[in-house]
Scaffold this motif. Sequence first.
Motif, PDB file in Angstrom:
ATOM      1  N   HIS A 101       0.885  -1.166   0.000  1.00 31.74           N
ATOM      2  CA  HIS A 101       0.000   0.000   0.000  1.00 31.74           C
ATOM      3  C   HIS A 101       0.922   1.214   0.000  1.00 31.74           C
ATOM      4  O   HIS A 101       2.010   1.176   0.597  1.00 31.74           O
ATOM      5  CB  HIS A 101      -0.832   0.111   1.272  1.00 31.74           C
ATOM      6  CG  HIS A 101      -1.729  -1.040   1.578  1.00 31.74           C
ATOM      7  ND1 HIS A 101      -1.299  -2.162   2.229  1.00 31.74           N
ATOM      8  CD2 HIS A 101      -3.058  -1.221   1.342  1.00 31.74           C
ATOM      9  CE1 HIS A 101      -2.326  -2.996   2.391  1.00 31.74           C
ATOM     10  NE2 HIS A 101      -3.392  -2.455   1.853  1.00 31.74           N
ATOM     11  N   THR A 141      -1.249  -0.707  -4.198  1.00 32.37           N
ATOM     12  CA  THR A 141      -2.609  -0.348  -3.809  1.00 32.37           C
ATOM     13  C   THR A 141      -2.559   0.869  -2.896  1.00 32.37           C
ATOM     14  O   THR A 141      -1.479   1.373  -2.576  1.00 32.37           O
ATOM     15  CB  THR A 141      -3.341  -1.533  -3.126  1.00 32.37           C
ATOM     16  OG1 THR A 141      -4.718  -1.201  -2.956  1.00 32.37           O
ATOM     17  CG2 THR A 141      -2.737  -1.890  -1.779  1.00 32.37           C
ATOM     18  N   THR A 142      -3.728   1.330  -2.508  1.00 29.49           N
ATOM     19  CA  THR A 142      -3.830   2.523  -1.664  1.00 29.49           C
ATOM     20  C   THR A 142      -4.382   2.135  -0.302  1.00 29.49           C
ATOM     21  O   THR A 142      -5.333   1.356  -0.237  1.00 29.49           O
ATOM     22  CB  THR A 142      -4.833   3.507  -2.310  1.00 29.49           C
ATOM     23  OG1 THR A 142      -4.435   3.710  -3.652  1.00 29.49           O
ATOM     24  CG2 THR A 142      -4.853   4.820  -1.580  1.00 29.49           C
ATOM     25  N   SER A 155     -14.107   6.224  -1.334  1.00 26.50           N
ATOM     26  CA  SER A 155     -14.938   6.575  -2.498  1.00 26.50           C
ATOM     27  C   SER A 155     -16.425   6.428  -2.187  1.00 26.50           C
ATOM     28  O   SER A 155     -17.265   6.881  -2.952  1.00 26.50           O
ATOM     29  CB  SER A 155     -14.553   5.706  -3.702  1.00 26.50           C
ATOM     30  OG  SER A 155     -14.804   4.352  -3.444  1.00 26.50           O
ATOM     31  N   GLN A 169      -5.227  10.276  -3.845  1.00 26.87           N
ATOM     32  CA  GLN A 169      -4.331   9.238  -3.318  1.00 26.87           C
ATOM     33  C   GLN A 169      -4.169   8.089  -4.309  1.00 26.87           C
ATOM     34  O   GLN A 169      -3.054   7.611  -4.549  1.00 26.87           O
ATOM     35  CB  GLN A 169      -4.898   8.740  -1.987  1.00 26.87           C
ATOM     36  CG  GLN A 169      -3.824   8.263  -1.042  1.00 26.87           C
ATOM     37  CD  GLN A 169      -4.378   7.788   0.277  1.00 26.87           C
ATOM     38  OE1 GLN A 169      -5.190   8.484   0.900  1.00 26.87           O
ATOM     39  NE2 GLN A 169      -3.940   6.622   0.723  1.00 26.87           N
ATOM     40  N   VAL A 170      -5.270   7.652  -4.899  1.00 21.72           N
ATOM     41  CA  VAL A 170      -5.197   6.553  -5.867  1.00 21.72           C
ATOM     42  C   VAL A 170      -4.435   7.007  -7.120  1.00 21.72           C
ATOM     43  O   VAL A 170      -3.649   6.235  -7.690  1.00 21.72           O
ATOM     44  CB  VAL A 170      -6.610   6.026  -6.225  1.00 21.72           C
ATOM     45  CG1 VAL A 170      -6.555   5.065  -7.410  1.00 21.72           C
ATOM     46  CG2 VAL A 170      -7.221   5.308  -5.023  1.00 21.72           C
ATOM     47  N   MET A 174      -1.302   4.948  -8.358  1.00 23.94           N
ATOM     48  CA  MET A 174      -1.224   4.367  -9.709  1.00 23.94           C
ATOM     49  C   MET A 174       0.048   4.827 -10.406  1.00 23.94           C
ATOM     50  O   MET A 174       0.707   4.045 -11.104  1.00 23.94           O
ATOM     51  CB  MET A 174      -2.446   4.787 -10.548  1.00 23.94           C
ATOM     52  CG  MET A 174      -3.697   3.972 -10.245  1.00 23.94           C
ATOM     53  SD  MET A 174      -5.185   4.659 -11.017  1.00 23.94           S
ATOM     54  CE  MET A 174      -4.723   4.600 -12.739  1.00 23.94           C
ATOM     55  N   TYR A 185      -2.869  -3.519 -10.230  1.00 19.50           N
ATOM     56  CA  TYR A 185      -3.219  -2.512  -9.230  1.00 19.50           C
ATOM     57  C   TYR A 185      -4.490  -2.995  -8.528  1.00 19.50           C
ATOM     58  O   TYR A 185      -5.486  -3.317  -9.182  1.00 19.50           O
ATOM     59  CB  TYR A 185      -3.457  -1.142  -9.874  1.00 19.50           C
ATOM     60  CG  TYR A 185      -3.637  -0.071  -8.839  1.00 19.50           C
ATOM     61  CD1 TYR A 185      -2.544   0.610  -8.315  1.00 19.50           C
ATOM     62  CD2 TYR A 185      -4.893   0.208  -8.323  1.00 19.50           C
ATOM     63  CE1 TYR A 185      -2.713   1.556  -7.307  1.00 19.50           C
ATOM     64  CE2 TYR A 185      -5.069   1.136  -7.323  1.00 19.50           C
ATOM     65  CZ  TYR A 185      -3.970   1.804  -6.825  1.00 19.50           C
ATOM     66  OH  TYR A 185      -4.129   2.731  -5.815  1.00 19.50           O
ATOM     67  N   PHE A 187      -7.741  -2.855  -5.849  1.00 25.51           N
ATOM     68  CA  PHE A 187      -8.702  -2.084  -5.063  1.00 25.51           C
ATOM     69  C   PHE A 187      -9.318  -3.033  -4.050  1.00 25.51           C
ATOM     70  O   PHE A 187     -10.063  -3.941  -4.413  1.00 25.51           O
ATOM     71  CB  PHE A 187      -9.822  -1.530  -5.954  1.00 25.51           C
ATOM     72  CG  PHE A 187      -9.355  -0.471  -6.914  1.00 25.51           C
ATOM     73  CD1 PHE A 187      -9.412   0.863  -6.582  1.00 25.51           C
ATOM     74  CD2 PHE A 187      -8.854  -0.838  -8.159  1.00 25.51           C
ATOM     75  CE1 PHE A 187      -8.976   1.835  -7.468  1.00 25.51           C
ATOM     76  CE2 PHE A 187      -8.422   0.130  -9.054  1.00 25.51           C
ATOM     77  CZ  PHE A 187      -8.479   1.472  -8.709  1.00 25.51           C
ATOM     78  N   ALA A 216     -10.515   5.730 -12.388  1.00 20.60           N
ATOM     79  CA  ALA A 216      -9.218   5.028 -12.373  1.00 20.60           C
ATOM     80  C   ALA A 216      -8.938   4.430 -13.751  1.00 20.60           C
ATOM     81  O   ALA A 216      -7.809   4.510 -14.258  1.00 20.60           O
ATOM     82  CB  ALA A 216      -9.223   3.935 -11.310  1.00 20.60           C
TER      83      ALA A 216
END
Length: 440
Positions: A101, A141-142, A155, A169-170, A174, A185, A187, A216
């Motif tokens: 992350h 990932t975030t 989100s 952030q995403v 990315m 990637y 989620f 995204a």
Amino acid sequence: MNEFFKGIGKIQYEGPASDNPLAFRYYNPVEVIGGKTLKDHLRFAVAYWHTFQARGSDPFGPGTARRPWDTITDPMELAIAKVEASFEFCEKLDVPFFCFHDRDIAPEANTLAETNQRLDTVVSAIKARMAGSNVKLLWGTTNAFSNPRFMHGASTSPHADVFAYAAAQVKKAMEITKELDGQNYVFWGGREGYETLLNTDMKRELDNLARFLGMAVSYAKEIGFEGQFLIEPKPKEPTKHQYDFDAATVVGFLKTYGLDKHFKLNIEANHASLAQHTFQHDLAVARINGMLGSIDANQGDSNLGWDTDQFPTNLYDATLAMYETILAGGLGKGGLNFDAKVRRGSFQPDDMFISHIAGMDTFARGFKVAWQLQADKVFTKFVDERYASWYSGIGADIEAGKVGFRELEAYSLKNGEPSIRSGRQEMLEGILNQYIIETK
Ligand code: XUL
Ligand code: CO
């Protein structure tokens, strides 16, 4: 270069007779099965968060872990040291991938701009270290769930500013995943769910989740990121009800919003079991929809009702998971990421190695058994025969859409009582055991 894991060399394959806890018994990375090495079939990955961040704390006490970087106090110095330690760890274990992350690799600062600068610094260090290594990034990932700003979701937050922050952030995550040549990637809907419908507009939250994923997809196109997008289902924890409940829910969600072409699934064993499914079930749902992307390899505890994220040592489950993966045609760009943490009592640095070795040996053995099961067509032959009535006669007419209720009533009136056969479940389970015990 500073050596962190002193006294531990490169982990070697010593075979089943070995009693060395720091050796592989079943995972021989160069062994070729079906024209490909085990290393390429299994595509193991180390999870940065559990292995380099977590310290074994629980609600009743602090972390117990002793780590070679414990003397470092400056947060950025520590982040860079962990980059060094993580590469040393993966290289010694011969693990080809790692996953992170954003917040695992660089600690959050006071502002988003400063946080992004910190990320850039650590990413440069990772890139430099990668240049002289075979270790690659399986996925980025975030973490949009730990910071209190995400208490109501990211989100799917009721607050548009939080949605915007998560998007920022995403976007950055990315970019760094692309920079590090990440192959996927992920989620995982950290707090994308709800606690009570008394304060929740579920329709708006689901629409926003889809909007977010759509953004995204657009941004990936814009920056030329060619990694595979993955969604990781989980039914509960941290929220009471997570929107990405299980594989079937996510497939339905993606299709509802026209996003199914852009995403595959990252199936985690312990998440499937929290949804009251077997690991094999969720892998099969992903497979039959052409969406098996990657695996988070771990296991839960059937006596406990939460995400214990244990190292996967259950050979039976690993065999069936590998069986589904083989039926799906392999992991593609995905891999087997050990989203697993050592137990609180396994506090020594060598436990980090021992736990991964146990997981790798389990999946290597499971893979070999599964390969033999499919090569011998043990179950596929039985299944084919079980469904034989669909290949001709009335079954073929039904599948071809040639008949409806009227014709089927006429058929049944004439045909009389249907003939049925035993499902032979116990026989098949016995054969599975035989393969697990006997496969060489
Ligand atoms: C949480 C979980 C995550 C994801 C990545 O249960 O599995 O660590 O794998 O965010
Ligand atoms: Co996971």
